[in-house]
Scaffold this active site. Structure first.
Site, PDB file in Angstrom:
ATOM      1  N   LYS A 136      36.849  36.325  62.557  1.00  0.00           N
ATOM      2  CA  LYS A 136      36.378  36.204  61.114  1.00  0.00           C
ATOM      3  C   LYS A 136      34.941  36.530  61.141  1.00  0.00           C
ATOM      4  O   LYS A 136      34.062  35.548  61.720  1.00  0.00           O
ATOM      5  CB  LYS A 136      36.741  34.935  60.382  1.00  0.00           C
ATOM      6  CG  LYS A 136      36.129  34.993  58.870  1.00  0.00           C
ATOM      7  CD  LYS A 136      36.621  33.864  58.172  1.00  0.00           C
ATOM      8  CE  LYS A 136      36.139  33.752  56.713  1.00  0.00           C
ATOM      9  NZ  LYS A 136      36.444  32.927  55.763  1.00  0.00           N
ATOM     10  N   TYR A 185      44.571  42.713  48.073  1.00  0.00           N
ATOM     11  CA  TYR A 185      44.486  42.712  46.786  1.00  0.00           C
ATOM     12  C   TYR A 185      45.144  44.032  46.085  1.00  0.00           C
ATOM     13  O   TYR A 185      45.315  43.880  44.895  1.00  0.00           O
ATOM     14  CB  TYR A 185      43.059  42.687  46.055  1.00  0.00           C
ATOM     15  CG  TYR A 185      42.192  41.348  46.820  1.00  0.00           C
ATOM     16  CD1 TYR A 185      42.596  39.971  46.265  1.00  0.00           C
ATOM     17  CD2 TYR A 185      41.529  41.341  47.787  1.00  0.00           C
ATOM     18  CE1 TYR A 185      42.036  38.965  46.629  1.00  0.00           C
ATOM     19  CE2 TYR A 185      40.718  40.499  48.372  1.00  0.00           C
ATOM     20  CZ  TYR A 185      41.332  39.074  47.859  1.00  0.00           C
ATOM     21  OH  TYR A 185      40.657  38.063  48.279  1.00  0.00           O
ATOM     22  N   LYS A 209      39.337  39.653  60.220  1.00  0.00           N
ATOM     23  CA  LYS A 209      38.617  39.818  58.736  1.00  0.00           C
ATOM     24  C   LYS A 209      37.448  39.993  58.964  1.00  0.00           C
ATOM     25  O   LYS A 209      36.632  39.211  59.630  1.00  0.00           O
ATOM     26  CB  LYS A 209      39.214  38.253  58.037  1.00  0.00           C
ATOM     27  CG  LYS A 209      38.618  38.343  56.738  1.00  0.00           C
ATOM     28  CD  LYS A 209      38.967  36.820  56.347  1.00  0.00           C
ATOM     29  CE  LYS A 209      37.993  36.686  55.090  1.00  0.00           C
ATOM     30  NZ  LYS A 209      38.280  35.389  54.547  1.00  0.00           N
TER      31      LYS A 209
HETATM   32  C1  PBG Z   1      37.084  30.819  52.892  1.00  0.00           C
HETATM   33  C2  PBG Z   1      37.354  32.225  52.658  1.00  0.00           C
HETATM   34  C3  PBG Z   1      36.694  33.354  52.440  1.00  0.00           C
HETATM   35  C4  PBG Z   1      37.353  34.275  52.222  1.00  0.00           C
HETATM   36  C5  PBG Z   1      38.868  33.870  52.384  1.00  0.00           C
HETATM   37  N1  PBG Z   1      38.829  32.547  52.913  1.00  0.00           N
HETATM   38  C6  PBG Z   1      35.539  33.279  52.177  1.00  0.00           C
HETATM   39  C7  PBG Z   1      34.184  33.085  52.903  1.00  0.00           C
HETATM   40  O1  PBG Z   1      34.518  32.905  54.092  1.00  0.00           O
HETATM   41  O2  PBG Z   1      32.952  32.930  52.535  1.00  0.00           O
HETATM   42  C8  PBG Z   1      37.399  35.699  51.879  1.00  0.00           C
HETATM   43  C9  PBG Z   1      38.196  36.661  51.309  1.00  0.00           C
HETATM   44  C10 PBG Z   1      37.734  37.901  50.484  1.00  0.00           C
HETATM   45  O3  PBG Z   1      36.543  38.100  50.658  1.00  0.00           O
HETATM   46  O4  PBG Z   1      38.668  38.479  50.018  1.00  0.00           O
HETATM   47  N2  PBG Z   1      36.883  30.291  53.748  1.00  0.00           N
END
Ligand code: PBG
Length: 322
Positions: A195, A313, A248
């Site tokens: 991530k 989405y 991600k």
């Molecule tokens: C929470 C989380 C996030 C997303 C999914 N879980 C945001 C972040 O880490 O700041 C992002 C999902 C998206 O942008 O669609 N930790």
């Protein structure tokens, strides 16, 4: 004389379909949904046209309409008011909290669906970070205890797949042990393995009001410049018992999807995140690109890169196409 003419395999739709390597199915998709407290509310997210924050009654209707379109997997995220946030994300494991009650209601009404949840402190944290903050630093091992409590509470609410999205070291193993020792051996973990600290989460943080109150997430989320680290993260997650590895965001990280797909036997998921969705929606609204074609191209590229599963989405829009 030219013997090789690749265009022959593109000469008609029927030939093109015969040689098509990548095909997308609604069954590959997980639809993220945003849950809010209350009743009879469905509020569009300003920065995500077509995406709503639902109260539980409205969310049950939404899931029902998605099921009719063939969507079978949902990832539910909560949006909490500031008044329920604190530095230790206590609300995340309060059994009466609307998120856990909501998950329970969804599973009761639709036991056949695959229900996924998010494990991280940020929606419940007054600091807006994924871990406990002390003197401006994010504490790793202390955070694991909270993540484990949150995981147990979500498992108890009936979640099929937990999605630790926090990027704390060691959390997959810690959560796995906690789940197993409480009898939740069947609850899966889809780890947010690679991530990245990305600008593309902006609209999601609007939807949840969960932006960090200070600083950024660079001490725990990965540097977009790196790929080798993704192999380390994947190694650890697999060793610690993850059932799926997730990358991600998806679009700027297709190489990482491929890297994990080539090196690990676990199913690879990719999160086509909020900013990736909004970019297409915004330019389509302006008439600058064909939104539907761009959606299909993006989803196909993520699958072609090696993702078996796509969190997007666009799930409902894609499922509505045929
Ligand atoms: C929470 C989380 C996030 C997303 C999914 N879980 C945001 C972040 O880490 O700041 C992002 C999902 C998206 O942008 O669609 N930790």
């Amino acid at each position: 004389m030219q013997y090789r003419r690749p265009r022959r395999n593109r000469k008609s739709a029927s030939v093109r379909e015969l040689v098509e390597e990548t095909s997308l199915s609604t069954k590959d998709l997980i639809f993220p949904l945003f849950l809010i407290d209350g009743q009879k509310k469905k509020i569009e997210v300003d920065s995500m046209p077509g995406i709503y924050r639902f109260t539980i009654d409205e969310m049950l209707l939404e899931i029902e309409s998605c099921l009719k379109l063939g969507i079978q997997a949902f990832d539910v995220f909560p949006a909490y008011p500031e008044s329920l946030k604190d530095p230790f994300a206590k609300e995340s494991y309060n059994p009466d909290t609307f998120y856990l009650q909501g998950l329970r209601a969804i599973k009761k009404e639709f036991p056949e669906i695959c229900l996924m949840s998010d494990v991280a402190m940020d929606p419940y944290s007054s600091d807006g970070h994924d871990g406990i903050v002390q003197n401006g630093k994010i504490l790793n091992d202390e955070t694991l205890e909270i993540l484990a409590k949150m995981s147990l509470a979500q498992a108890d609410a009936g979640v099929d797949i937990l999605g630790p999205s926090d990027m704390m070291d060691g959390r997959v193993g810690y959560i796995r042990e906690e789940l197993d020792s409480h009898g939740f051996t069947d609850v899966s973990i889809m780890s947010y393995t690679a991530k990245y600290a990305s600008a593309f989460y902006g609209p999601f943080r609007d939807a949840l009001d969960s932006a960090p109150k200070f600083g950024d997430k660079k001490t725990y989320q990965m540097n977009p410049a790196n790929s080798q680290e993704a192999l380390i993260e994947a190694d650890l997650d697999m060793e610690e018992g993850a059932d799926f590895l997730m990358v991600k965001p998806a679009l700027s990280y297709l190489d990482i999807i491929k890297l994990l797909q080539d090196n690990f036997p676990l199913p690879i998921a990719a999160y086509n995140v909020s900013g990736e969705y909004s970019m297409i929606k915004a330019s389509a609204e302006k008439g600058w690109i064909d939104g539907e074609r761009a959606m299909l191209e993006v989803l196909t590229s993520i699958k072609r890169a090696g993702a078996k599963i796509i969190l997007t989405y666009f799930a409902k829009e894609f499922a509505s196409l045929k």
